[in-house]
Design an enzyme around this catalytic site. Structure first.
Site, PDB file in Angstrom:
ATOM      1  N   GLY B 323      36.338  46.996  15.950  1.00 26.05           N
ATOM      2  CA  GLY B 323      36.796  45.853  15.164  1.00 26.05           C
ATOM      3  C   GLY B 323      37.531  46.323  13.914  1.00 26.05           C
ATOM      4  O   GLY B 323      38.183  47.376  13.921  1.00 26.05           O
ATOM      5  N   SER B 324      37.358  45.575  12.847  1.00 24.28           N
ATOM      6  CA  SER B 324      38.149  45.828  11.631  1.00 24.28           C
ATOM      7  C   SER B 324      37.792  47.140  10.936  1.00 24.28           C
ATOM      8  O   SER B 324      38.503  47.552  10.029  1.00 24.28           O
ATOM      9  CB  SER B 324      37.974  44.686  10.649  1.00 24.28           C
ATOM     10  OG  SER B 324      38.331  43.485  11.295  1.00 24.28           O
TER      11      SER B 324
END
Lengths: 378, 623
Positions: B323-324
């Site tokens: 993810g981020s």
């Protein structure tokens, strides 16, 4: 001489002798009895040595059956056919030995097996038969007793396969191969001075051989000379084996009652050290019986050799039976601590298929020589 | 022709003479063998029968004591404690069936115990002892002692078994030992395991089996004819295994496991300066003592079948979309490759489309972030900015920088069963999927979605590298061996890996500043953990989709089952200007990195950097 070898005279043996079934099948009854007794002893002792393993016995019985069939099959081949094929058979065996060196399978750290279409076998076993045939074939056409050239060629015929097998490394089998070849040479008639020459050369070459041995082979020889050197390693085998034999006494401890064997103090007790199990459980009486049967088989073999009708058959029969005797001597000598532990099975007694098949084939050849008699005429 | 015949007859006669000589030789040789046998069997009979009957030497292997495992401060994590087993020597028992049925009346013996006993009974010699029951408790030992006179040939034997005093603490890291089976012996140095009953099957216990085990010793015992030992003639003592000092801090480990608050997931904390793994947690844990005591098949089956897969080491084996948390690394790639995108600002309307495609790639913030710079895009975790940057960089450059940080490859930590994760590339896709690479896949790779899978240990080593501005350290779990006999300690040197060199070192500061803003900036996604700290934390939150939402659907946490909720991630290091701890937290189905993962990191940082009073070492060893 040459004419004689290529003629195809009528058989007369069948007419002259009583038509025994075994003779019709080209089998030799006295040899059959001797071999049969040895195999019976083998089953009895292996059963005890293996810790009463019925499965093992069933397997051995199956192998015996197959080996007997092979023997009977080979006995059907007339000796002059064997003579014709001898060089080819030798060539094939030699080729396979080279193949083992190049593509063989390894087992227990040594490269001995060849796998052809899923069927594994040891070409060195074939050579046990092929070499005496080849040497006999060579002398059949040459002057006897052999001259220097003849001896040199014979030694070369022996040395090449022996070196290949020793390289695998399988020193025990290499020794047996040499014994097989030399047996024929000896029967061909060696002069005393030639024998002396061999002994001297051997003594001179010994150090050279020593430095080319593998460590485990060296340690076997050193342990043989002084078993106390490594009482827990390889020397342990000889010590335990001697204890087993000695504690057997005159009558033995009884079947399946040998404490050395049953408590696993003996190494390789179903194979190389089977003689120690037999000695422990059946005592000197049992050992004497075994030696008597061996002597009977060997005498019969020598008799067959003397009755053989041409040089090839004579030398081959004599060579094969003499090697059989040497196998026995090396194994018993090793187990009793007279000779180094070289990993040689006791002929016809030790558990295992490969050597059994070879020995039976050799007896097949002997039977063929005995039963395919031809009229010798001019 | 007549000469041929004459030759033949002469030859035959000569052969017969030789055969006679040979027969003589055969008889002589046989005679020699006979004399030898006569000597052995008749003359030396007394000597050999004594050796055989009374005086045999049996060589009995004795197992070495297994090395202990300590944490970095000398807290004992794995020790050896005595355990009692009920052993039977079959040949000394007159009626085995009766004995066992009588024993069953005073001590509980399960069907499973009996099956194992009967199996061993067939394999072993009758004079060798076989355990009928393991782990007798004190009451059982006492009960048996009272009835002992009734059971000749039955003994209570003490032996050392492995014990893990903290139970499930760091269970995946320490691992466990379990009963040695035939399969193990095939791959082991079998002679050295003749007397050993247990072998490391997981974790450090497995990886360092060769160090912990030691060397088997031998007793040379005089035995009688039945093989029973009478007295020990000589002892070759076993060499105990070496003790291990883990880099793990058990206090921090405890804090991490508690902080996970019942969530599944993994936590790794590393000292970025030397690669020491301070915490390696995989939740849920299990009790390794179950294995050391001889686990019964039902308990084992339950552990194996549990949907929480407790035996699985998520910290090394768990493959999660980052993810981020990948954004700082992608940002660094932008700087290093002088991408035009990192210079100015990108407008974020809340969605992004590729040319010639109507598919809307959405931002997590539906209304958009407005104009974004690299710094604010990391701070606020803007997806649109990174879609744009990723497209500009292309998959090859992203793959390159991520690989240099160690993503997609095993870190080669001193531990078993690590997985490599995956950083996709054109090559990989052609090989694995037989498809070309699509631009849409470049976009989602830029925000750590798509094919990308990382392990917590990779995230932790990568953020360590970021903290150290490119200096990569090999993560490690053991920093010292201790010789059990001499107590002397040999320290292992930290191992440096090929550093990452940037064309301009200031790029590191730029990214680290942005990561510091994630925690301390006014718009930072993790500002919830910034209060009351004497130093700054650099971090990055991440949320990884477990399953894809369709184009027109809205993610509604309440409507989807717990196991399909997003994974929450957080990577961080502190202090931001002098890093001493780097942390990666993955909370499975924890939904938001900021709310579930970041607080775990905060607690660890606080405990390690502020309230750090290490316990008194139990044996005076300091790391």
């Amino acid at each position: 001489m040459t004419m004689l070898r290529h003629r195809d005279p009528p058989r007369w043996g069948d007419r002259r002798r009583p038509a025994l079934l075994v003779r019709g099948l080209h089998l030799d009854a006295p040899l059959m009895i001797g071999i049969g007794l040895l195999c019976l002893i083998s089953l009895v002792v292996v059963y005890s040595a293996s810790g009463q393993d019925g499965g093992l016995i069933a397997q051995q019985l199956l192998r015996l059956l197959m080996a007997f069939m092979l023997m009977a099959l080979i006995a059907q081949i007339p000796p002059h056919h064997l003579e014709f094929w001898a060089p080819w058979f030798y060539g094939l065996s030699l080729g396979l030995l080279f193949a083992v060196m190049l593509f063989g399978d390894e087992g227990k750290g040594a490269q001995r097996w060849l796998d052809i279409g899923g069927f594994r076998f040891q070409p060195s076993e074939m050579m046990k038969l092929a070499l005496p045939m080849m040497v006999a074939w060579y002398f059949a056409d040459h002057q006897l007793p052999p001259n220097k050239r003849g001896i040199a060629i014979t030694l070369l015929l022996i040395a090449v396969p022996a070196a290949l097998i020793a390289r695998q490394p399988d020193l025990g089998t290499a020794m047996l191969i040499v014994a097989g070849g030399l047996s024929v040479l000896l029967l061909a008639g060696l002069r005393i001075r030639h024998i002396m020459f061999f002994v001297m050369t051997g003594a001179a070459l010994a150090p050279l051989v020593w430095f080319n041995l593998h460590d485990y082979q060296k340690s076997r020889i050193l342990n043989f000379l002084d078993p106390e050197r490594d009482p827990l390693g390889t020397g342990y085998h000889i010590i335990q084996s001697k204890i087993a034999i000695g504690s057997g006494g005159l009558y033995g401890k009884g079947w399946m009652n040998g404490s050395q064997a049953q408590l696993d103090f003996l190494p390789e007790q179903s194979t190389d050290f089977i003689f120690a199990v037999l000695s422990e459980e059946f005592g000197l009486i049992g050992v004497l019986l075994l030696l008597a049967i061996y002597l009977f088989v060997i005498s019969r073999g020598l008799y067959i050799a003397t009755q053989a009708q041409d040089t090839f058959a004579r030398l081959l029969a004599g060579g094969l039976i003499l090697s059989f005797f040497v196998y026995m001597c090396i194994n018993i000598g090793m187990v009793t601590g007279l000779l180094p532990v070289v990993g040689v099975p006791l002929p016809l007694i030790s558990y295992g298929g490969t050597s059994m098949v070879t020995l039976m084939s050799a007896f097949g050849v002997l039977m063929s020589i005995q039963t395919h008699r031809r009229l010798v005429s001019t | 022709m007549s000469s041929t015949i004459k030759d033949h007859i002469r030859e035959s006669r000569a052969f017969n003479e030789r055969a006679a000589i040979i027969l003589g030789l055969v008889v002589t040789a046989t005679l020699i063998l006979f004399i030898r046998l006569f000597y052995l069997q008749i003359i030396s009979y007394e000597h050999f029968i004594t050796l055989a009957e009374n005086n045999r030497v049996a060589i009995i292997p004795t197992p070495p004591t297994r090395g202990l495992i300590y944490d970095r401060n000398g807290v004992l994590l794995a020790q050896n404690t005595p355990s009692f087993s009920l052993d039977i020597i079959p040949e000394r028992v007159t009626d085995l069936k009766l004995t066992i049925s009588e024993l069953t009346k005073i001590i509980s013996i399960s069907a499973e115990d009996l099956t194992r006993f009967n199996k061993e009974l067939k394999q072993k010699k009758p004079f060798m002892s076989i355990s009928l029951r393991y782990n007798l408790n004190e009451d059982e030992v006492a009960t048996f002692a009272i009835h002992r006179y009734r059971f000749p040939g039955v003994e209570v034997e003490a032996q050392l078994i492995r014990h893990y005093p903290f139970g499930g603490l760091a269970s995946h890291t320490v691992g466990y030992v379990s009963r040695l089976d035939e399969e193990d012996l095939k791959v082991l140095d079998a002679p050295n395991y003749r007397a050993t009953r247990f072998i490391g099957k997981a974790g450090i216990e497995k990886f360092y089996e060769g160090v912990l085990h030691g060397t088997t010793g031998y007793n040379h015992a005089e035995t009688n004819a039945a093989g029973r030992s009478l007295q020990i003639l000589k002892r070759d003592l076993p060499t105990p295994g070496q003790n291990l000092y883990l880099t793990v801090d058990s206090r921090l480990q405890q804090i991490a496991e508690t902080a996970m608050g019942g969530f599944r997931g993994g936590v790794i904390a590393i000292d970025p300066r030397n690669g020491d793994v301070l915490v390696m947690a995989s939740m849920p844990t299990f009790d390794p003592n179950l294995f050391a005591a001889g686990i019964d098949s039902k308990t084992y089956h339950d552990l194996q079948a549990s949907p929480d897969i407790p035996l699985y080491n998520r910290a090394l084996q768990g493959r999660y979309p980052p993810g981020s948390t990948l954004k700082p690394f992608i940002g660094l790639a932008g700087l290093e490759n002088n991408s035009a995108k990192v210079e100015g600002a990108t407008f974020c309307p809340g969605w992004y489309t590729l040319k010639g495609d109507s598919h809307r790639y959405r931002d997590w913030k539906k209304e958009g972030h407005g104009y974004m710079t690299l710094d604010s895009a990391i701070t606020q975790s803007c997806d649109i900015y990174f879609y744009d940057l990723a497209l500009d960089l292309g998959i090859d450059k992203m793959h390159d920088i991520l690989s240099r940080f160690g993503f997609g490859a095993r870190t080669d930590i001193d531990m078993v069963s690590e997985t490599s994760g995956l950083i996709p590339s054109r090559d990989w896709k052609r090989r694995a999927r037989h498809q070309p690479w699509f631009p849409g896949e470049t976009l989602i790779t830029g925000i750590g979605q798509g094919y990308t899978l990382v392990t917590p240990i990779q995230l932790a080593t990568a953020v360590s590298t970021m903290a150290m501005k490119g200096q990569r350290m090999q993560p490690r779990l053991v920093y010292a061996f201790q010789d059990s006999a001499s107590s002397s300690i040999s320290l292992l040197e930290p191992v440096k890996k090929e550093p990452i060199k940037l064309s301009n070192p200031a790029y590191w500061d730029q990214i680290i500043a942005a990561m510091t803003n994630v925690v301390h900036g006014p718009h930072g996604t993790a500002q919830g953990i910034s209060r009351n700290l004497p130093f700054k934390i650099a971090g990055k939150t991440g949320t990884a989709q477990v399953f894809g939402i369709k184009q027109n659907e809205k993610y509604n946490a309440n409507q989807i089952s717990e196991r399909l909720r997003d994974h929450a991630l957080f990577i961080s290091f502190a202090p931001a200007d002098d890093p001493r701890i780097a942390i990666a937290v993955v909370v499975e189905n924890g939904e938001h990195g900021a709310s579930t993962a970041a607080p775990v990191a905060r607690k660890l940082i606080e405990a390690y950097l502020i309230n750090n009073t290490p316990p008194v070492p139990q044996n005076g060893v300091k790391p």
